[in-house]
Design a protein around this motif. Structure first.
Motif, mmCIF file in Angstrom:
data_model
loop_
_atom_site.group_PDB
_atom_site.id
_atom_site.type_symbol
_atom_site.label_atom_id
_atom_site.label_comp_id
_atom_site.label_asym_id
_atom_site.label_seq_id
_atom_site.Cartn_x
_atom_site.Cartn_y
_atom_site.Cartn_z
ATOM 1 N N LEU A 81 17.476 -6.193 5.728
ATOM 2 C CA LEU A 81 16.554 -5.062 5.934
ATOM 3 C C LEU A 81 15.215 -5.415 5.162
ATOM 4 O O LEU A 81 14.206 -5.280 5.914
ATOM 5 C CB LEU A 81 17.016 -3.927 5.628
ATOM 6 C CG LEU A 81 16.508 -2.571 5.680
ATOM 7 C CD1 LEU A 81 15.793 -2.440 7.214
ATOM 8 C CD2 LEU A 81 16.855 -1.377 5.078
ATOM 9 N N GLN A 82 15.330 -5.762 3.918
ATOM 10 C CA GLN A 82 14.178 -6.032 3.163
ATOM 11 C C GLN A 82 13.418 -7.473 3.904
ATOM 12 O O GLN A 82 12.004 -7.250 3.917
ATOM 13 C CB GLN A 82 14.560 -6.427 1.772
ATOM 14 C CG GLN A 82 15.072 -5.125 1.044
ATOM 15 C CD GLN A 82 15.618 -5.446 -0.381
ATOM 16 O OE1 GLN A 82 14.631 -5.378 -1.356
ATOM 17 N NE2 GLN A 82 16.965 -5.509 -0.426
ATOM 18 N N LYS A 83 14.144 -8.210 4.270
ATOM 19 C CA LYS A 83 13.196 -9.520 4.835
ATOM 20 C C LYS A 83 12.580 -9.001 6.136
ATOM 21 O O LYS A 83 11.718 -9.527 6.629
ATOM 22 C CB LYS A 83 14.317 -10.634 4.823
ATOM 23 C CG LYS A 83 15.004 -11.214 3.883
ATOM 24 C CD LYS A 83 15.781 -12.535 3.986
ATOM 25 C CE LYS A 83 16.274 -12.875 2.641
ATOM 26 N NZ LYS A 83 17.342 -14.124 3.108
ATOM 27 N N ARG A 84 13.325 -8.160 6.787
ATOM 28 C CA ARG A 84 12.859 -7.723 8.150
ATOM 29 C C ARG A 84 11.854 -6.791 8.006
ATOM 30 O O ARG A 84 10.834 -7.116 8.942
ATOM 31 C CB ARG A 84 14.030 -7.073 9.209
ATOM 32 C CG ARG A 84 13.643 -6.634 10.205
ATOM 33 C CD ARG A 84 13.905 -7.726 11.198
ATOM 34 N NE ARG A 84 13.349 -7.565 12.655
ATOM 35 C CZ ARG A 84 12.441 -6.974 13.145
ATOM 36 N NH1 ARG A 84 11.150 -7.069 12.343
ATOM 37 N NH2 ARG A 84 12.382 -6.690 14.473
ATOM 38 N N LEU A 85 11.840 -5.913 7.219
ATOM 39 C CA LEU A 85 10.585 -5.158 6.919
ATOM 40 C C LEU A 85 9.221 -5.962 6.302
ATOM 41 O O LEU A 85 8.111 -5.629 6.752
ATOM 42 C CB LEU A 85 10.764 -3.885 6.124
ATOM 43 C CG LEU A 85 11.775 -3.098 6.520
ATOM 44 C CD1 LEU A 85 12.083 -1.767 5.459
ATOM 45 C CD2 LEU A 85 11.132 -2.192 7.664
ATOM 46 N N ALA A 86 9.772 -6.959 5.543
ATOM 47 C CA ALA A 86 8.586 -7.789 5.018
ATOM 48 C C ALA A 86 7.820 -8.499 5.852
ATOM 49 O O ALA A 86 6.570 -8.731 5.670
ATOM 50 C CB ALA A 86 9.187 -8.777 3.891
ATOM 51 N N LYS A 87 8.470 -8.861 6.983
ATOM 52 C CA LYS A 87 7.987 -9.816 8.035
ATOM 53 C C LYS A 87 7.386 -8.882 9.158
ATOM 54 O O LYS A 87 6.758 -9.574 10.172
ATOM 55 C CB LYS A 87 8.596 -10.829 8.411
ATOM 56 C CG LYS A 87 9.982 -10.263 9.359
ATOM 57 C CD LYS A 87 10.786 -11.643 9.951
ATOM 58 C CE LYS A 87 11.678 -11.182 10.685
ATOM 59 N NZ LYS A 87 12.780 -12.198 11.252
ATOM 60 N N SER A 88 7.493 -7.567 9.078
ATOM 61 C CA SER A 88 7.005 -6.737 10.240
ATOM 62 C C SER A 88 5.513 -6.683 10.308
ATOM 63 O O SER A 88 5.040 -6.382 9.246
ATOM 64 C CB SER A 88 7.550 -5.368 9.975
ATOM 65 O OG SER A 88 7.206 -4.416 10.996
ATOM 66 N N LYS A 201 2.156 3.964 6.698
ATOM 67 C CA LYS A 201 1.961 3.478 5.295
ATOM 68 C C LYS A 201 1.871 2.045 4.826
ATOM 69 O O LYS A 201 2.294 1.162 5.482
ATOM 70 C CB LYS A 201 3.632 3.753 4.459
ATOM 71 C CG LYS A 201 4.026 3.142 3.152
ATOM 72 C CD LYS A 201 3.059 4.037 1.945
ATOM 73 C CE LYS A 201 3.321 3.426 0.754
ATOM 74 N NZ LYS A 201 2.685 3.958 -0.457
ATOM 75 N N THR A 202 0.733 1.831 4.071
ATOM 76 C CA THR A 202 0.335 0.475 3.632
ATOM 77 C C THR A 202 1.341 -0.103 2.497
ATOM 78 O O THR A 202 1.299 0.695 1.427
ATOM 79 C CB THR A 202 -1.197 0.347 3.365
ATOM 80 O OG1 THR A 202 -1.900 1.173 4.260
ATOM 81 C CG2 THR A 202 -1.604 -0.866 2.909
ATOM 82 N N PRO A 203 1.921 -1.178 2.931
ATOM 83 C CA PRO A 203 2.928 -1.510 1.787
ATOM 84 C C PRO A 203 2.204 -2.162 0.650
ATOM 85 O O PRO A 203 1.027 -2.620 0.577
ATOM 86 C CB PRO A 203 3.643 -2.805 2.706
ATOM 87 C CG PRO A 203 2.774 -3.288 3.503
ATOM 88 C CD PRO A 203 2.182 -2.083 4.111
ATOM 89 N N LEU A 204 2.842 -2.264 -0.343
ATOM 90 C CA LEU A 204 2.308 -2.813 -1.682
ATOM 91 C C LEU A 204 2.296 -4.294 -1.856
ATOM 92 O O LEU A 204 1.261 -4.935 -2.399
ATOM 93 C CB LEU A 204 3.040 -2.103 -3.106
ATOM 94 C CG LEU A 204 3.088 -0.632 -3.118
ATOM 95 C CD1 LEU A 204 3.886 -0.288 -4.453
ATOM 96 C CD2 LEU A 204 1.715 -0.285 -3.209
ATOM 97 N N SER A 205 3.553 -4.965 -1.032
ATOM 98 C CA SER A 205 3.500 -6.189 -1.184
ATOM 99 C C SER A 205 3.232 -6.851 0.136
ATOM 100 O O SER A 205 3.403 -6.261 1.318
ATOM 101 C CB SER A 205 5.068 -6.645 -1.362
ATOM 102 O OG SER A 205 5.918 -6.035 -0.388
ATOM 103 N N PRO A 206 2.523 -7.856 0.156
ATOM 104 C CA PRO A 206 1.940 -8.475 1.494
ATOM 105 C C PRO A 206 3.082 -9.162 2.419
ATOM 106 O O PRO A 206 4.036 -9.597 2.050
ATOM 107 C CB PRO A 206 0.885 -9.585 1.046
ATOM 108 C CG PRO A 206 1.515 -10.185 -0.131
ATOM 109 C CD PRO A 206 2.138 -8.847 -0.933
ATOM 110 N N ASN A 207 2.802 -8.962 3.630
ATOM 111 C CA ASN A 207 3.808 -9.419 4.769
ATOM 112 C C ASN A 207 3.892 -10.776 4.782
ATOM 113 O O ASN A 207 2.973 -11.448 4.600
ATOM 114 C CB ASN A 207 3.350 -8.756 6.329
ATOM 115 C CG ASN A 207 3.750 -7.325 6.105
ATOM 116 O OD1 ASN A 207 4.319 -6.716 5.312
ATOM 117 N ND2 ASN A 207 3.445 -6.772 7.237
#
Length: 207
Positions: A81-88, A201-207
């Motif tokens: 899930l974390q990997k999936r959201l990180a690359k979304s 929501k703007t993520p804190l970490s870049p995709n």
């Protein structure tokens, strides 16, 4: 469902926005290690017949390995899930799971703050409700839609309150590039409550 956990990317090409919907299994919350604990709700409880196994199709291997099977599933899908959201790259990210808002709150708060998860859709509790403590999720909106019918409601239905009783009903979401408008409609067809979710929501970490 195509898998125990999975994701679907949706492009609304005419409207100029996209949504990533991710679905995960959260039944580890009811898969207790002690088979004698809460046996009526415990998926791994002793009320289940000993010797039964779904291991031949990749499922729970019986009572002895039941809790660990659900724990391994949670651990594996949490990383996925974390990997999936990180690359979304979608405008909106929505997560759907069974257990209601509040379980593993720190984990979901991190998904909201680090990866930009926008909304949670949950169930389990047999009523329709906006989560009453979104601060635990870093301010992320979360809804509980477990009162669709067909099973006893969480609380007695107040038949005299056709406008505000929300034991049964549904949520209606109107999504655009800039907002998600969430409406709780009860069994009487009345709008109980609505909430706007403005801007992804703007993520804190870049995709």
């Amino acid at each position: 469902m195509p898998a125990v956990y999975w994701a679907q990317h949706i492009e609304y090409t005419d409207l100029g926005f996209s949504v990533d919907v991710v679905l995960i299994d959260s039944n580890i919350e009811d898969a207790l290690a002690d088979p004698t604990e809460s046996v009526q709700h415990n998926i791994c409880g002793s009320v289940n017949e000993a010797g039964m196994s779904c291991s031949s199709i990749g499922g729970v291997p019986g009572l002895k390995g039941c809790h660990q099977w659900f724990q391994d599933l949670w651990d594996t899908q949490a990383v996925w899930l974390q990997k999936r959201l990180a690359k979304s790259e979608a405008d909106w990210q929505i997560l759907v799971t069974h257990f209601p808002c509040g379980h593993k709150a720190g984990f979901y708060r991190d998904l909201h703050e680090q990866y930009g998860l926008d909304l949670m859709v949950t169930g389990h509790m047999h009523f329709q409700h906006f989560y009453w403590d979104p601060g635990r999720l870093g301010g992320m909106q979360c809804i509980i839609t477990g009162g669709g019918g067909g099973i006893s409601s969480e609380n007695p239905v107040d038949m005299s309150d056709t406008e505000q009783d929300h034991q049964y009903g549904f949520f209606d979401l109107t999504i655009s590039k800039s907002s998600i408008f969430i409406e709780l409609i009860n069994w009487g067809g009345h709008l109980v409550r609505s909430e706007p979710l403005a801007m992804p929501k703007t993520p804190l970490s870049p995709n």
